[in-house]
Motif scaffolding. Sequence first.
Motif, PDB file in Angstrom:
ATOM      1  N   ASP A 108     -13.894 -70.999  42.563  1.00  0.00           N
ATOM      2  CA  ASP A 108     -14.418 -72.138  41.577  1.00  0.00           C
ATOM      3  C   ASP A 108     -14.710 -71.438  40.317  1.00  0.00           C
ATOM      4  OD1 ASP A 108     -15.857 -73.959  40.075  1.00  0.00           O
ATOM      5  OD2 ASP A 108     -16.465 -74.843  41.927  1.00  0.00           O
ATOM      6  N   PRO A 109     -14.068 -71.800  39.040  1.00  0.00           N
ATOM      7  CA  PRO A 109     -14.356 -71.214  37.812  1.00  0.00           C
ATOM      8  C   PRO A 109     -15.750 -71.262  37.185  1.00  0.00           C
ATOM      9  CG  PRO A 109     -12.707 -73.201  37.514  1.00  0.00           C
ATOM     10  CD  PRO A 109     -12.753 -72.809  38.941  1.00  0.00           C
ATOM     11  N   ARG A 110     -16.274 -72.248  37.784  1.00  0.00           N
ATOM     12  CA  ARG A 110     -17.851 -72.648  37.345  1.00  0.00           C
ATOM     13  C   ARG A 110     -18.460 -71.440  37.998  1.00  0.00           C
ATOM     14  NH1 ARG A 110     -18.571 -78.321  39.807  1.00  0.00           N
ATOM     15  NH2 ARG A 110     -17.412 -77.359  41.666  1.00  0.00           N
ATOM     16  N   LEU A 111     -18.154 -70.594  38.818  1.00  0.00           N
ATOM     17  CA  LEU A 111     -18.999 -69.428  39.480  1.00  0.00           C
ATOM     18  C   LEU A 111     -19.072 -68.229  38.763  1.00  0.00           C
ATOM     19  CD1 LEU A 111     -18.153 -69.858  43.292  1.00  0.00           C
ATOM     20  CD2 LEU A 111     -20.121 -70.868  42.041  1.00  0.00           C
ATOM     21  N   TRP A 112     -18.074 -67.993  37.712  1.00  0.00           N
ATOM     22  CA  TRP A 112     -17.747 -67.063  37.109  1.00  0.00           C
ATOM     23  C   TRP A 112     -19.025 -66.307  36.341  1.00  0.00           C
ATOM     24  CZ3 TRP A 112     -14.663 -63.377  38.880  1.00  0.00           C
ATOM     25  CH2 TRP A 112     -13.513 -63.810  39.410  1.00  0.00           C
ATOM     26  N   PRO A 113     -19.670 -67.221  35.355  1.00  0.00           N
ATOM     27  CA  PRO A 113     -20.763 -66.597  34.933  1.00  0.00           C
ATOM     28  C   PRO A 113     -21.705 -66.080  35.626  1.00  0.00           C
ATOM     29  CG  PRO A 113     -20.077 -68.565  33.740  1.00  0.00           C
ATOM     30  CD  PRO A 113     -19.273 -68.283  35.266  1.00  0.00           C
ATOM     31  N   GLU A 114     -21.909 -66.575  37.030  1.00  0.00           N
ATOM     32  CA  GLU A 114     -23.029 -66.026  37.876  1.00  0.00           C
ATOM     33  C   GLU A 114     -22.626 -64.857  38.473  1.00  0.00           C
ATOM     34  OE1 GLU A 114     -26.524 -65.556  39.960  1.00  0.00           O
ATOM     35  OE2 GLU A 114     -26.016 -67.126  38.329  1.00  0.00           O
ATOM     36  N   VAL A 115     -21.210 -64.671  38.837  1.00  0.00           N
ATOM     37  CA  VAL A 115     -20.597 -63.316  39.382  1.00  0.00           C
ATOM     38  C   VAL A 115     -21.036 -62.048  38.472  1.00  0.00           C
ATOM     39  CG1 VAL A 115     -18.488 -62.453  40.066  1.00  0.00           C
ATOM     40  CG2 VAL A 115     -19.132 -64.593  40.586  1.00  0.00           C
ATOM     41  N   LEU A 116     -20.760 -62.400  37.263  1.00  0.00           N
ATOM     42  CA  LEU A 116     -20.937 -61.593  36.137  1.00  0.00           C
ATOM     43  C   LEU A 116     -22.301 -61.003  36.042  1.00  0.00           C
ATOM     44  CD1 LEU A 116     -18.502 -62.489  33.183  1.00  0.00           C
ATOM     45  CD2 LEU A 116     -17.951 -60.824  35.011  1.00  0.00           C
ATOM     46  N   ALA A 117     -23.159 -61.863  36.162  1.00  0.00           N
ATOM     47  CA  ALA A 117     -24.744 -61.651  36.026  1.00  0.00           C
ATOM     48  C   ALA A 117     -25.014 -60.738  37.322  1.00  0.00           C
ATOM     49  CB  ALA A 117     -25.531 -62.762  35.982  1.00  0.00           C
ATOM     50  N   THR A 118     -24.514 -61.129  38.671  1.00  0.00           N
ATOM     51  CA  THR A 118     -24.931 -60.512  39.801  1.00  0.00           C
ATOM     52  C   THR A 118     -24.302 -58.941  39.708  1.00  0.00           C
ATOM     53  OG1 THR A 118     -24.799 -62.747  40.886  1.00  0.00           O
ATOM     54  CG2 THR A 118     -24.513 -60.712  42.311  1.00  0.00           C
ATOM     55  N   LEU A 119     -23.173 -58.960  39.265  1.00  0.00           N
ATOM     56  CA  LEU A 119     -22.624 -57.578  39.274  1.00  0.00           C
ATOM     57  C   LEU A 119     -23.619 -56.516  38.163  1.00  0.00           C
ATOM     58  CD1 LEU A 119     -19.000 -58.004  38.985  1.00  0.00           C
ATOM     59  CD2 LEU A 119     -20.237 -57.675  40.910  1.00  0.00           C
ATOM     60  N   ARG A 120     -23.964 -57.126  37.198  1.00  0.00           N
ATOM     61  CA  ARG A 120     -24.954 -56.236  36.217  1.00  0.00           C
ATOM     62  C   ARG A 120     -26.049 -56.132  36.951  1.00  0.00           C
ATOM     63  NH1 ARG A 120     -22.614 -60.316  32.472  1.00  0.00           N
ATOM     64  NH2 ARG A 120     -21.272 -59.053  31.053  1.00  0.00           N
ATOM     65  N   ALA A 121     -26.599 -57.140  37.672  1.00  0.00           N
ATOM     66  CA  ALA A 121     -28.116 -56.820  38.479  1.00  0.00           C
ATOM     67  C   ALA A 121     -27.747 -55.701  39.765  1.00  0.00           C
ATOM     68  CB  ALA A 121     -28.336 -58.173  38.987  1.00  0.00           C
TER      69      ALA A 121
ATOM     70  N   GLY B   3      -5.487 -67.073  37.573  1.00  0.00           N
ATOM     71  CA  GLY B   3      -6.438 -66.120  38.226  1.00  0.00           C
ATOM     72  C   GLY B   3      -7.227 -65.348  37.314  1.00  0.00           C
ATOM     73  N   MET B   4      -7.921 -64.686  37.794  1.00  0.00           N
ATOM     74  CA  MET B   4      -8.877 -63.560  36.942  1.00  0.00           C
ATOM     75  C   MET B   4      -9.013 -62.452  37.265  1.00  0.00           C
ATOM     76  SD  MET B   4     -10.737 -65.378  34.415  1.00  0.00           S
ATOM     77  CE  MET B   4     -11.103 -66.839  33.838  1.00  0.00           C
ATOM     78  N   VAL B   5      -8.833 -61.540  36.578  1.00  0.00           N
ATOM     79  CA  VAL B   5      -8.737 -59.916  36.841  1.00  0.00           C
ATOM     80  C   VAL B   5     -10.434 -59.658  36.534  1.00  0.00           C
ATOM     81  CG1 VAL B   5      -8.582 -57.628  36.098  1.00  0.00           C
ATOM     82  CG2 VAL B   5      -6.632 -59.334  36.577  1.00  0.00           C
ATOM     83  N   LEU B   6     -11.247 -59.403  37.435  1.00  0.00           N
ATOM     84  CA  LEU B   6     -12.645 -59.074  37.499  1.00  0.00           C
ATOM     85  C   LEU B   6     -12.754 -57.400  37.159  1.00  0.00           C
ATOM     86  CD1 LEU B   6     -15.626 -59.797  37.709  1.00  0.00           C
ATOM     87  CD2 LEU B   6     -15.356 -59.572  40.197  1.00  0.00           C
ATOM     88  N   THR B   7     -13.427 -57.115  36.193  1.00  0.00           N
ATOM     89  CA  THR B   7     -13.612 -55.887  36.138  1.00  0.00           C
ATOM     90  C   THR B   7     -14.946 -55.421  35.832  1.00  0.00           C
ATOM     91  OG1 THR B   7     -11.530 -55.533  35.020  1.00  0.00           O
ATOM     92  CG2 THR B   7     -12.850 -53.650  34.744  1.00  0.00           C
ATOM     93  N   ALA B   8     -15.489 -54.377  36.545  1.00  0.00           N
ATOM     94  CA  ALA B   8     -16.799 -53.744  36.424  1.00  0.00           C
ATOM     95  C   ALA B   8     -16.836 -52.244  35.901  1.00  0.00           C
ATOM     96  CB  ALA B   8     -17.864 -54.124  37.483  1.00  0.00           C
ATOM     97  N   LEU B   9     -17.849 -51.729  35.033  1.00  0.00           N
ATOM     98  CA  LEU B   9     -18.106 -50.378  35.064  1.00  0.00           C
ATOM     99  C   LEU B   9     -19.294 -49.805  35.686  1.00  0.00           C
ATOM    100  CD1 LEU B   9     -16.626 -47.984  33.274  1.00  0.00           C
ATOM    101  CD2 LEU B   9     -17.965 -48.656  31.767  1.00  0.00           C
TER     102      LEU B   9
END
Length: 393
Positions: free
Chosen positions: A264-277, A296-302
């Motif tokens: 669900d695209p509405r979840l992406w902001p929370e996903v990004l915040a969770t990865l930073r946390a 789709g989305m390519v999700l990337t984290a460093l």
Amino acid sequence: MTVAWIDAGNGCAGDMLLAALVDAGADFDAITEGLAGLRVEGIRLTERVVRRHGLRARHVVVEAPETRHARHLPEILDLIGSAELPDAVKRFATKVFDRLADAEAAVHGIGRDHVHFHEVGALDAIADIVGCALGLDALGLLAATVTVSPIAVGGGTVTAAHGRLTVPPPAVLALLTDAGAPVAAHSAARELCTPTGAALLVTLADAYGPMPACVPVKVGVGAGTADPPGHANIVRVVVGAASEERGWVRAKMTVVETTVDDLDPRLWPEVLATLRAAGAADAWCAPVTAPKGRPGMVLTALAADDRVDGVCAAVFAHTSTLGVRLSPVERRSLPRDSVTVDYRGHAVSVKRGFLNGSVVTAQPEYDEVKAAADATGQPLRRVLEEVRAAVRV
């Protein structure tokens, strides 16, 4: 640029960290005077040089009258907020108690404002936390980049307000888990890291790992009360000047990446915040065309190497992916610090980036800028410009 490394390989308690800061050069008399600004009675600090397992260290004893009064978070925060203390000290001490309250609330399944702090709320623990905040401020470490080693927690059991508990006690485990802090193996069958020590460390840490590249300037060694035969019961604080090449810092990191086309695209902001946390240094996503033309989305984290597992776990828990791709990279980043600007009576935090000792970027905290603009009636653009100009001097 100032950096610091805290060696918690033999554990950490609040009084041990306080002693290490004093040993590193924080003015002991200034700390005692600062604690006198708290609206509590009977707190007294003494310090002396001791030996722990053959090593020289400094020991600070916090003396305070015993109390049966179990303080709640609002009362403790009011004590700190109304004290005659520097703003940076108040902010740090408040963050530490916020973390403690969150951990205790999670352990007991109650609201954070209803937590009875017991030992943590005792006067000596309040003195430990505020005293450490004063010592950190005196050494310039509240605005420095701080790395904390993997934290030893020990083993065996400990007697607390809730009876006999297995080490690490629940609050310590909750604090370290929430922060994604690495734990070091240790042979000691005793409690090595207290809840107060854990809260101080995870609030301070910008990163976890070995001592960063730097030129050591000051070293402080703080002792615990006990002197067990198997190890030196100490915490070390190393204060240094960043060792930089061409004005930036180099670090080995890992890119964590996955492609998702059924979330669900509405979840992406929370996903990004969770990865930073979870410890990601940065996280972002970009749109792609997935199989069969699906969007789709390519999700990337460093992430730093010691945070990769936590970031991967967060990706699996908060997205629908079944796998991730890992790639080693080298990051070059500017040394940075955080300062506070007073904009017409409103505090605004600003992160500054330095190149060869000069400020080249200044990014105010947007929510604080917005609050200052709303309160003063000034255009948001003007507040941003004036705050940035104030830190480029």
